[in-house]
Design a protein around this motif. Sequence first.
Motif, short mmCIF file in Angstrom:
data_model
loop_
_atom_site.label_atom_id
_atom_site.label_comp_id
_atom_site.label_asym_id
_atom_site.label_seq_id
_atom_site.Cartn_x
_atom_site.Cartn_y
_atom_site.Cartn_z
N VAL A 120 0.85 -1.18 0.00
CA VAL A 120 0.00 0.00 0.00
C VAL A 120 0.89 1.23 0.00
CG1 VAL A 120 -0.21 0.12 2.53
CG2 VAL A 120 -2.01 1.08 1.10
N LEU A 121 0.44 2.27 -0.70
CA LEU A 121 1.18 3.53 -0.79
C LEU A 121 0.33 4.63 -0.15
CD1 LEU A 121 3.74 4.91 -1.92
CD2 LEU A 121 2.43 5.36 -4.01
N PHE A 122 0.95 5.38 0.76
CA PHE A 122 0.23 6.39 1.54
C PHE A 122 0.93 7.73 1.50
CE2 PHE A 122 -1.87 2.83 3.57
CZ PHE A 122 -3.09 3.34 3.96
N VAL A 123 0.14 8.78 1.74
CA VAL A 123 0.69 10.08 2.13
C VAL A 123 0.43 10.21 3.62
CG1 VAL A 123 0.53 12.57 1.89
CG2 VAL A 123 0.29 11.11 -0.13
N TRP A 124 1.50 10.21 4.40
CA TRP A 124 1.34 10.25 5.86
C TRP A 124 2.25 11.31 6.47
CZ3 TRP A 124 -2.59 6.98 6.97
CH2 TRP A 124 -3.01 6.90 8.32
N TRP A 125 2.20 11.49 7.75
CA TRP A 125 2.94 12.53 8.46
C TRP A 125 3.36 12.02 9.83
CZ3 TRP A 125 -2.02 12.24 6.99
CH2 TRP A 125 -2.97 12.04 8.01
N THR A 126 4.29 12.71 10.40
CA THR A 126 4.72 12.40 11.77
C THR A 126 4.82 13.72 12.55
OG1 THR A 126 7.05 12.56 11.13
CG2 THR A 126 6.04 10.36 11.14
N PRO A 127 4.59 13.65 13.86
CA PRO A 127 4.28 12.46 14.66
C PRO A 127 2.81 12.08 14.53
CG PRO A 127 4.37 14.38 16.09
CD PRO A 127 4.75 14.86 14.72
N ASP A 128 2.56 10.79 14.58
CA ASP A 128 1.20 10.27 14.52
C ASP A 128 1.18 8.91 15.18
OD1 ASP A 128 -1.61 10.53 13.17
OD2 ASP A 128 -0.91 8.50 12.69
N PRO A 129 0.13 8.58 15.93
CA PRO A 129 0.10 7.29 16.64
C PRO A 129 0.10 6.09 15.72
CG PRO A 129 -2.01 8.44 16.82
CD PRO A 129 -1.05 9.41 16.26
N THR A 130 -0.44 6.21 14.49
CA THR A 130 -0.46 5.06 13.57
C THR A 130 0.95 4.66 13.16
OG1 THR A 130 -2.60 5.81 12.74
CG2 THR A 130 -1.42 4.18 11.43
N VAL A 131 1.80 5.66 12.95
CA VAL A 131 3.20 5.36 12.62
C VAL A 131 3.85 4.61 13.77
CG1 VAL A 131 5.43 6.39 12.06
CG2 VAL A 131 3.33 7.38 11.12
N GLN A 132 3.57 5.06 15.00
CA GLN A 132 4.18 4.42 16.16
C GLN A 132 3.62 3.02 16.41
OE1 GLN A 132 6.68 6.01 17.40
NE2 GLN A 132 6.26 7.75 16.05
N GLU A 133 2.38 2.80 16.01
CA GLU A 133 1.75 1.50 16.24
C GLU A 133 2.51 0.37 15.52
OE1 GLU A 133 -2.62 -0.68 15.68
OE2 GLU A 133 -2.27 1.36 14.95
N PHE A 134 2.99 0.67 14.34
CA PHE A 134 3.65 -0.37 13.54
C PHE A 134 5.17 -0.24 13.55
CE2 PHE A 134 -0.59 0.23 11.71
CZ PHE A 134 -1.08 -1.07 11.79
N LEU A 135 5.67 0.67 14.40
CA LEU A 135 7.11 0.86 14.47
C LEU A 135 7.77 -0.41 15.01
CD1 LEU A 135 9.14 3.17 13.93
CD2 LEU A 135 9.04 3.66 16.39
#
Length: 650
Positions: free
Chosen positions: A141-156
């Motif tokens: 999957v290809l996304f446009v995302w940003w940090t900081p965000d809890p979703t990024v941390q969830e899969f870190l």
Amino acid sequence: ENKSSSENRRLMASTFLRPQTWKYFCEKVSLDNCTTPYYNDEGLLIAAHPPSDQLEEAKYFLTDSYHGHFAATKDNDCDANPFNCTGHIAYGICEWSIFAVSQAHYLGIHVKGNGPDPAGGYSYGQMVEIYKAANYTKSDVLFVWWTPDPTVQEFLGTDAEFVSVHLPSPTEECMEARTTLDERCSVDPIIRLGKEEGSCDTEAHSAQKLLVTSFKKRTFDADEAFRSPAYDAIENIKINDIHLDYMFRRWYKRNTDKWNYDPREAVCTWAAENIDSLLRYVPESHPRSFRMEEQNKPAMYGAMVTAVICIILVGAVSISTFFNRKKKVIVYAHPTFLYMLLVGLLFLGIGAILFPANVSQGTCIAKEWFLLLGYSLELVPLIVKVAAINKIFQSATKCKRVSIDTKKMYMAVGSVIVVISIFLLIWTVVDPPDRQSNTKLTDDINEDGGQIVEIEYLCRSDSTAWFTISYVYQFVLLIAATVLAFQNRNVRQEFNDSSRLAFIIYAHIILLLLRMVVVYFGSSLKANLVTTITSYLLSADIIQTLAIYFVPKLHAARTVSDQESERSTISTSVSMGASSEDLKLSSVEKIRLNAARKSSMDDWSLNDMNCPKCGYRSIRQTCNVDGDDIPKVEQKKGRIDNDSKHPRQK
């Protein structure tokens, strides 16, 4: 399109498939509309049951119910559309500052969004669902995302960890050429592409704190002593990305109450572990502590004892007035009105006790009742009496007969008392004076280094109009009494209270002004000091009224009593040493003679009065009693003849 570009297009189209909603999957993929659980070729549960409502129909992922599905649509078919086929990219709605459409087009990344947004974007929740579905089904999957965000941390740290795609570095020219909001949300796909110059990577944003305007306004509108430190603390605090990452990881790690308790627990845990760092952001003068205002008990008890002494004095004067009620000076002053005045002073004394007492709704209401009723009973009877005396003597100067109805005088006093009682009753029911707190920020420092807030309690209504009316009413009474005292200045001395009334009014005005000054500057004084001073002023009011108005009358009554005793002795001696002619008189004639002599002595102080127009003349004579000349006044009534110097007797 060259061969390299064509291969890249096919690679993107075959790699990034389109996410499908629960409804689409059950209708297009499942053979029985998801009536039975559906498993994919790897044995993973995709759909446990069909969606139950429209909200579930639009879901891309729902734990234990629908785990998502990615499929190649006609947009991914490069055989049918070799020059237009694309892979899928998920980005936010067009209102967000996201430039994925422009970036993908001009940088040769052959992807396109298929979300419900006019520009193909998705909501935040839908994007999270798509990523979870991709992780469950192990789809790319290809996304446009940003940090900081809890979703990024969830899969870190997992195999589904986000991988950044770097685009050309942003420049000032690129940022100025970005598509506008209207361009991003346009229905025309060509307009949505924007300019090629604006297709660089997204610039870095420093984390910002968003505070609504009303937050600051409400904070600084509050009293400084009770002002919340929240606004200053939020402005001061700085949390870096490392700390945010820690909180996000702890948030998703708990997985107990994800959207309620878990984030609060994560933040509180971080705060406890970093308390020393957070203390640097505590606003000045905090943490504050509270303390109750210390009362000046000697002054308070002194005021109450003084008020009790005043009440005792009022009682003593009342008893003395009662026993001398038949004396001329008391009779001229009208005993009933004196009793009313004394009751008013008694009420003021009770109010003086209540003012420094502990503040409660009961004492707040009671002292206003006793204060206003006390002033009314003290001044209104005096005003009514003086007004009646003025009416009599003004009529006498014009030789007119006037009739004074005592009942009407009582009714006048009663009417004013009733009106004031109604006002007090309305005040008590609508907006009663109640115990309210007043806070002051002191310069004292507590053990934690913050300032100490002092709390004091005072009586106050929500509206200041009630207290204003109360003070205006008291001033009106004093002004009315002042006018009548001035008019009464030429009245016969036995009835004339003008000088004493003037002194009383003068003292009243001074004390009332002092009370108003104390109340006006009460904000800079302690509340218990204000009430204590007010109590002393009320006691002073009582004492000056007793000293100026009652003490001279009671002293005069006592002096007259002594003179009457002396005259009785003189009368007895005259009787014992009577002439032979007196001895020949009958008992009745002797009584009449003694009464005449006593009457002549009682009228000792009368001046000669003449009213030729109405036929009255007072003739000052002397009578000889055992060789002594005693002034004697005879009042003769008759018509004055123009040719005669003596009145015609009738």
